[in-house]
Design an enzyme around this catalytic site. Structure first.
Site, short mmCIF file in Angstrom:
data_model
loop_
_atom_site.label_atom_id
_atom_site.label_comp_id
_atom_site.label_asym_id
_atom_site.label_seq_id
_atom_site.Cartn_x
_atom_site.Cartn_y
_atom_site.Cartn_z
N LYS A 53 14.99 14.21 -19.26
CA LYS A 53 16.18 13.60 -19.71
C LYS A 53 16.61 14.02 -21.14
O LYS A 53 17.91 14.35 -21.64
CB LYS A 53 15.65 12.06 -19.78
CG LYS A 53 15.72 11.47 -18.42
CD LYS A 53 14.91 10.11 -18.24
CE LYS A 53 15.06 9.64 -16.70
NZ LYS A 53 14.16 8.36 -16.54
N GLN A 97 11.01 4.14 -20.11
CA GLN A 97 10.65 4.76 -18.77
C GLN A 97 9.63 3.76 -18.18
O GLN A 97 8.70 3.58 -18.79
CB GLN A 97 9.83 5.94 -19.03
CG GLN A 97 9.44 7.06 -17.88
CD GLN A 97 10.70 7.29 -17.22
OE1 GLN A 97 11.81 7.85 -17.92
NE2 GLN A 97 10.75 7.17 -15.86
N ASP A 120 19.95 2.25 -18.22
CA ASP A 120 19.77 2.06 -16.82
C ASP A 120 20.43 1.08 -16.07
O ASP A 120 19.87 1.07 -14.80
CB ASP A 120 18.05 1.84 -16.91
CG ASP A 120 17.28 2.88 -16.70
OD1 ASP A 120 17.64 3.90 -16.03
OD2 ASP A 120 15.95 2.93 -17.11
#
Ligand code: NDP
Length: 309
Positions: A53, A97, A120
């Site tokens: 990422k 995460q 997200d």
């Protein structure tokens, strides 16, 4: 006839190029979209994802920073970091995460992320925006599935779509996106009766189950589009042979990789389905590459939405 392959790596490349162009255009007005990635502990898979990422952010010209915290980090310490990232204007996207260590209250942490920076798309506010068709941030993997369908020239409106899996991360949001685009959507799960029969109704079948090769040819209507979200690592030789019998074209190369690495990645859809489907996403190289590409797109989108651009 063999199915048309929907090439996720190529589509992800196109999206990354578009994001890079948008980032360049924003830079002219002094805006550099910024992504903060928060990682707690030392989960090897998470470390690989986070590295990917951060690297991808740099490649498309976004600002990115990584916060790697020790396994012992408390919920309160994480909340303090999130509050700081929420406050900082140069940060447009915050990604925590998952999974977080068991002692951390993950729901509380995700709820603390400013919905405007929730790249997200997991915050209940963004879930609500999605279900009421308001502009917001959409979870990356489901958004990637929609890009594959759009750019692969697969019509959605009016089609029978069956989604297998109802997780908050994949199944539910992908079903909602498809419904918003006027598909007739059925969502299946572990309690569904006659799963193969329900799946055979689908013009578009989306598998997000987490079970290697569960979707076999008897689940698929000939000519249907099959989107395989599953990512499963197989290490067992007999399981490898079930997926890739030695006499089939193309399997030799897989076998070489399997023997060298001791494992290979497969989807929730058995490769035999490619013999009857109309179009199919491969694993690897299907939905997977889209997830990071859509994270980049979401970070730019967040930067623009926050500034009213
Ligand atoms: P979850 O485990 O959260 O959800 C799995 C879903 O599948 C559940 O709804 C479950 O039903 C259903 N299911 C499990 N077994 C069966 C069965 N035998 N019959 C019917 N339904 C079943 O997984 P995720 O949604 O997080 O992930 C799904 C897959 O997608 C995984 O392989 C994951 O690795 C992959 N993934 C890939 C990503 C990518 O970037 N390509 C990103 C995220 C995930 P129930 O609700 O009844 O338990």
């Amino acid at each position: 006839m063999a199915a048309r392959i929907l090439d996720g790596t190529k589509i992800a490349g196109e999206i990354r190029a578009e994001v890079a162009a948008q980032a360049k255009a924003l830079a002219l007005s002094g805006v550099r979209p910024g992504l903060a990635v928060v990682l707690v502990g030392h989960n090897p898979a998470s470390e690989v994802y986070v590295r990917g990422k951060v690297k991808s952010s740099q490649e498309v010209g976004l600002y990115s920073e990584q916060h790697a915290l020790p396994e012992t980090t408390t919920t309160d310490e994480l909340l303090a970091l999130i509050a700081d990232l929420n406050r900082r204007d140069e940060i447009d996207g915050i990604l925590v995460q998952l999974p977080l260590p068991a002692h951390v209250d993950a729901k509380k942490v995700l709820l603390a992320v400013d919905p405007a920076k929730d790249v997200d798309g997991f915050h209940p506010m963004n879930v609500g925006y999605l279900s009421t068709q308001r502009p917001g941030l959409v979870p990356c993997t489901p958004a990637g599935v929609m890009e594959i369908l759009k750019r692969g020239g697969i019509p959605v409106a009016g089609q029978e779509v069956v989604v297998v899996g109802r997780s908050d991360i994949v199944g539910k949001p992908v079903a909602m996106l498809l419904l918003n685009q006027n598909a007739t959507v059925t969502v299946c799960h572990s309690k569904t009766r006659d799963l193969p029969g329900v799946c055979r109704r689908a013009d578009i079948l989306v598998a997000a189950i987490g079970r290697a090769g569960m979707v076999t040819r008897d689940y698929v209507k000939p000519g249907a589009t099959v989107i395989d979200v599953g990512i499963n690592r197989i290490t067992d030789r007999s399981e490898f042979d079930r997926f890739f019998p030695g006499n089939k074209a193309g399997n030799k190369k897989r076998e070489e990789t399997f023997l060298a690495k001791g494992s290979t990645l497969v989807g929730d859809v058995h490769p035999e389905v490619a013999e009857i489907a109309g179009a199919i996403t491969p694993v690897p190289g299907g939905v997977g590459p889209l997830t990071i590409a859509m994270l980049m797109a979401n970070t730019v989108k967040a930067a623009m939405l926050r500034r009213g651009i």
